[in-house]
Structures are given as C-alpha cells and as structure tokens.
Scaffold this motif. Structure first.
Motif, PDB file in Angstrom:
ATOM      1  N   SER A  62      30.774  31.308  35.885  1.00 14.93           N
ATOM      2  CA  SER A  62      30.489  32.406  36.817  1.00 14.93           C
ATOM      3  C   SER A  62      31.668  32.757  37.725  1.00 14.93           C
ATOM      4  O   SER A  62      31.508  33.517  38.665  1.00 14.93           O
ATOM      5  CB  SER A  62      29.249  32.080  37.648  1.00 14.93           C
ATOM      6  N   GLN A  63      32.844  32.240  37.451  1.00 16.89           N
ATOM      7  CA  GLN A  63      33.999  32.594  38.286  1.00 16.89           C
ATOM      8  C   GLN A  63      34.559  33.952  37.865  1.00 16.89           C
ATOM      9  O   GLN A  63      34.752  34.215  36.685  1.00 16.89           O
ATOM     10  CB  GLN A  63      35.098  31.525  38.202  1.00 16.89           C
ATOM     11  N   ARG A  64      34.801  34.780  38.875  1.00 13.11           N
ATOM     12  CA  ARG A  64      35.348  36.125  38.665  1.00 13.11           C
ATOM     13  C   ARG A  64      36.421  36.384  39.710  1.00 13.11           C
ATOM     14  O   ARG A  64      36.355  35.880  40.828  1.00 13.11           O
ATOM     15  CB  ARG A  64      34.270  37.201  38.849  1.00 13.11           C
ATOM     16  N   THR A  65      37.357  37.236  39.338  1.00 14.41           N
ATOM     17  CA  THR A  65      38.295  37.785  40.307  1.00 14.41           C
ATOM     18  C   THR A  65      37.896  39.239  40.523  1.00 14.41           C
ATOM     19  O   THR A  65      37.712  39.984  39.560  1.00 14.41           O
ATOM     20  CB  THR A  65      39.747  37.702  39.788  1.00 14.41           C
ATOM     21  N   LEU A  66      37.747  39.625  41.793  1.00 13.85           N
ATOM     22  CA  LEU A  66      37.477  41.015  42.145  1.00 13.85           C
ATOM     23  C   LEU A  66      38.738  41.575  42.774  1.00 13.85           C
ATOM     24  O   LEU A  66      39.250  41.030  43.747  1.00 13.85           O
ATOM     25  CB  LEU A  66      36.320  41.113  43.140  1.00 13.85           C
ATOM     26  N   ARG A  67      39.236  42.661  42.198  1.00 16.69           N
ATOM     27  CA  ARG A  67      40.437  43.310  42.728  1.00 16.69           C
ATOM     28  C   ARG A  67      40.039  44.683  43.266  1.00 16.69           C
ATOM     29  O   ARG A  67      39.592  45.547  42.513  1.00 16.69           O
ATOM     30  CB  ARG A  67      41.508  43.420  41.641  1.00 16.69           C
ATOM     31  N   PHE A  68      40.215  44.861  44.563  1.00 15.81           N
ATOM     32  CA  PHE A  68      39.873  46.111  45.239  1.00 15.81           C
ATOM     33  C   PHE A  68      41.118  47.000  45.256  1.00 15.81           C
ATOM     34  O   PHE A  68      42.122  46.634  45.866  1.00 15.81           O
ATOM     35  CB  PHE A  68      39.408  45.827  46.664  1.00 15.81           C
TER      36      PHE A  68
ATOM     37  N   MET B   8      45.821  46.974  48.043  1.00 12.40           N
ATOM     38  CA  MET B   8      45.074  46.198  47.076  1.00 12.40           C
ATOM     39  C   MET B   8      44.738  44.835  47.675  1.00 12.40           C
ATOM     40  O   MET B   8      45.502  44.279  48.441  1.00 12.40           O
ATOM     41  CB  MET B   8      45.892  46.031  45.796  1.00 12.40           C
ATOM     42  N   PHE B   9      43.576  44.340  47.297  1.00 14.85           N
ATOM     43  CA  PHE B   9      43.102  43.053  47.786  1.00 14.85           C
ATOM     44  C   PHE B   9      42.368  42.361  46.649  1.00 14.85           C
ATOM     45  O   PHE B   9      41.614  43.000  45.916  1.00 14.85           O
ATOM     46  CB  PHE B   9      42.186  43.287  48.988  1.00 14.85           C
ATOM     47  N   GLU B  10      42.598  41.071  46.483  1.00 18.17           N
ATOM     48  CA  GLU B  10      41.934  40.292  45.451  1.00 18.17           C
ATOM     49  C   GLU B  10      41.201  39.124  46.065  1.00 18.17           C
ATOM     50  O   GLU B  10      41.678  38.517  47.029  1.00 18.17           O
ATOM     51  CB  GLU B  10      42.969  39.731  44.456  1.00 18.17           C
ATOM     52  N   THR B  11      40.047  38.813  45.492  1.00 17.68           N
ATOM     53  CA  THR B  11      39.290  37.642  45.920  1.00 17.68           C
ATOM     54  C   THR B  11      38.623  37.016  44.710  1.00 17.68           C
ATOM     55  O   THR B  11      38.421  37.678  43.698  1.00 17.68           O
ATOM     56  CB  THR B  11      38.245  38.014  47.003  1.00 17.68           C
ATOM     57  N   THR B  12      38.298  35.745  44.824  1.00 22.21           N
ATOM     58  CA  THR B  12      37.632  35.028  43.742  1.00 22.21           C
ATOM     59  C   THR B  12      36.213  34.696  44.175  1.00 22.21           C
ATOM     60  O   THR B  12      35.987  34.274  45.307  1.00 22.21           O
ATOM     61  CB  THR B  12      38.395  33.725  43.412  1.00 22.21           C
TER      62      THR B  12
ATOM     63  N   PHE C 237      36.691  43.885  37.885  1.00 16.72           N
ATOM     64  CA  PHE C 237      36.056  42.572  37.722  1.00 16.72           C
ATOM     65  C   PHE C 237      36.687  41.878  36.523  1.00 16.72           C
ATOM     66  O   PHE C 237      36.665  42.408  35.422  1.00 16.72           O
ATOM     67  CB  PHE C 237      34.552  42.734  37.448  1.00 16.72           C
ATOM     68  N   LYS C 238      37.231  40.699  36.775  1.00 10.20           N
ATOM     69  CA  LYS C 238      37.865  39.944  35.689  1.00 10.20           C
ATOM     70  C   LYS C 238      37.197  38.589  35.582  1.00 10.20           C
ATOM     71  O   LYS C 238      37.165  37.817  36.539  1.00 10.20           O
ATOM     72  CB  LYS C 238      39.361  39.786  35.966  1.00 10.20           C
ATOM     73  N   ARG C 239      36.653  38.324  34.400  1.00 13.85           N
ATOM     74  CA  ARG C 239      36.028  37.024  34.147  1.00 13.85           C
ATOM     75  C   ARG C 239      37.108  35.975  33.970  1.00 13.85           C
ATOM     76  O   ARG C 239      38.139  36.235  33.366  1.00 13.85           O
ATOM     77  CB  ARG C 239      35.165  37.092  32.891  1.00 13.85           C
ATOM     78  N   ASP C 240      36.858  34.798  34.496  1.00  9.14           N
ATOM     79  CA  ASP C 240      37.777  33.673  34.319  1.00  9.14           C
ATOM     80  C   ASP C 240      36.977  32.520  33.725  1.00  9.14           C
ATOM     81  O   ASP C 240      36.636  31.563  34.409  1.00  9.14           O
ATOM     82  CB  ASP C 240      38.406  33.283  35.665  1.00  9.14           C
ATOM     83  N   ASP C 241      36.636  32.663  32.453  1.00  6.91           N
ATOM     84  CA  ASP C 241      35.754  31.703  31.797  1.00  6.91           C
ATOM     85  C   ASP C 241      36.339  30.291  31.750  1.00  6.91           C
ATOM     86  O   ASP C 241      35.597  29.314  31.704  1.00  6.91           O
ATOM     87  CB  ASP C 241      35.404  32.178  30.382  1.00  6.91           C
ATOM     88  N   GLU C 242      37.661  30.184  31.761  1.00 10.31           N
ATOM     89  CA  GLU C 242      38.269  28.851  31.744  1.00 10.31           C
ATOM     90  C   GLU C 242      37.988  28.095  33.039  1.00 10.31           C
ATOM     91  O   GLU C 242      37.899  26.874  33.050  1.00 10.31           O
ATOM     92  CB  GLU C 242      39.782  28.954  31.513  1.00 10.31           C
ATOM     93  N   ALA C 243      37.849  28.827  34.151  1.00 16.42           N
ATOM     94  CA  ALA C 243      37.629  28.191  35.449  1.00 16.42           C
ATOM     95  C   ALA C 243      36.149  27.921  35.720  1.00 16.42           C
ATOM     96  O   ALA C 243      35.814  27.222  36.655  1.00 16.42           O
ATOM     97  CB  ALA C 243      38.207  29.061  36.562  1.00 16.42           C
ATOM     98  N   GLY C 244      35.294  28.476  34.908  1.00 15.98           N
ATOM     99  CA  GLY C 244      33.856  28.293  35.110  1.00 15.98           C
ATOM    100  C   GLY C 244      33.103  29.529  34.693  1.00 15.98           C
ATOM    101  O   GLY C 244      33.616  30.636  34.797  1.00 15.98           O
TER     102      GLY C 244
END
Length: 157
Positions: A132-138, A1-5, A123-130
């Motif tokens: 258009s910020q998303r976390t993508l988890r592969f 698994m790999f995560e990126t913002t 795809f996880k939205r992070d509306d508190e951070a902005g």
C-alpha cells in the motif's frame, strides 16, 4: 511541486481531506497514475473534506458521478474510456466552468480540454516497499494552485 509518501489508504484519504478546505468552484484536480494506485481513495477523502456523506465510487462505467450534498458540489470523472478523444461530447467545459470541484482521473485523454490552471496529482505505486505504499506528487499549474500546494507542504513540517 511537492512529493509525499503514504503507506495506507487512510493516509491517502487524509491528503484528500487536507486539500478540500482550499478548494472552490471551478477548481480542476487531475489524478493520474496506474490502476489501483489510490485515485478513487484520494477522492473519497476529498469528498469527506467537502462534507459529502455519500459513498464515493469509481465512475469508470458512468464516466461522471455528481455529488451535490457538500459545501460545494463534487464532479468525479474517470475519462479512461475516452482514449479515442471523444471528451468534447461530455460537455466538460460546462463542468469546468460550473459550480463545483472537478476531479478528473486519467486526464491525459482530455489534455486538449483542460483549463489553463489546475492541480495534477500523480500517484505512483511502490510495490517493492509495500503493497500500500504510494508516492503522491502534487504538480500545480497556475499561481492559485502553487499557493495551495505550498500550504499543503508547509502543513507537513
């Protein structure tokens, strides 16, 4: 698994473009996440990476859109409307065993029909951070996709 913002739609598309060269016919990519989380934006990048020039649109109402003009065909599926479990009528097996890359949005509605190996991207939205910020988890399932995800992760180092 790999995560990126990612912090923009362009960054989301860039991840799709980065994945595309590793893909081959019969690959299944699952895109899961909330409405507006970036699934179709990612697919647009994937299509560009495959050499598809046509505008990629969400297949929400058509369920499956086919793009034939790239290095290999792209079959973009939105199975959200299949929450009643009628996916078997679409002939998904023919797509999954066919000549193109399969991108499936809302895959939880066809869990029983998925092949043994696939790459799920959450795809996880992070509306508190902005906005258009998303976390993508592969999340790779199978050795081939584990290798692809490792290559993507290594390319970020």
């Amino acid at each position: 698994m790999f995560e990126t913002t990612v912090t923009s739609p362009d960054q989301t598309m860039a991840w799709g473009q980065a994945l595309a060269p590793s893909l081959q016919p019969r690959d299944v990519i699952l895109l899961d996440g909330d409405l507006g989380a970036g699934k179709t934006t990612f697919t647009k990048g994937l299509a560009l990476g495959l050499g598809i020039k046509r505008n990629v649109k969400s297949p929400t109402f058509t369920i499956i859109r086919e793009y034939q003009s790239g290095r290999i065909p792209l079959y973009h599926m939105d199975v959200y409307r299949l929450e009643d479990g009628s996916g078997d009528e679409l002939g998904l097996d023919e797509y999954f065993n066919g000549d193109g890359v399969n991108v499936v949005e809302w895959s939880q509605f066809i869990e029983d029909e998925l092949p043994a190996q696939y790459l799920r991207i959450v795809f996880k939205r992070d509306d508190e951070a902005g906005e258009s910020q998303r976390t993508l988890r592969f999340e790779p399932v199978g050795a081939r996709f584990e290798k692809i995800v490792q290559q993507l992760e290594d390319s970020q180092k």
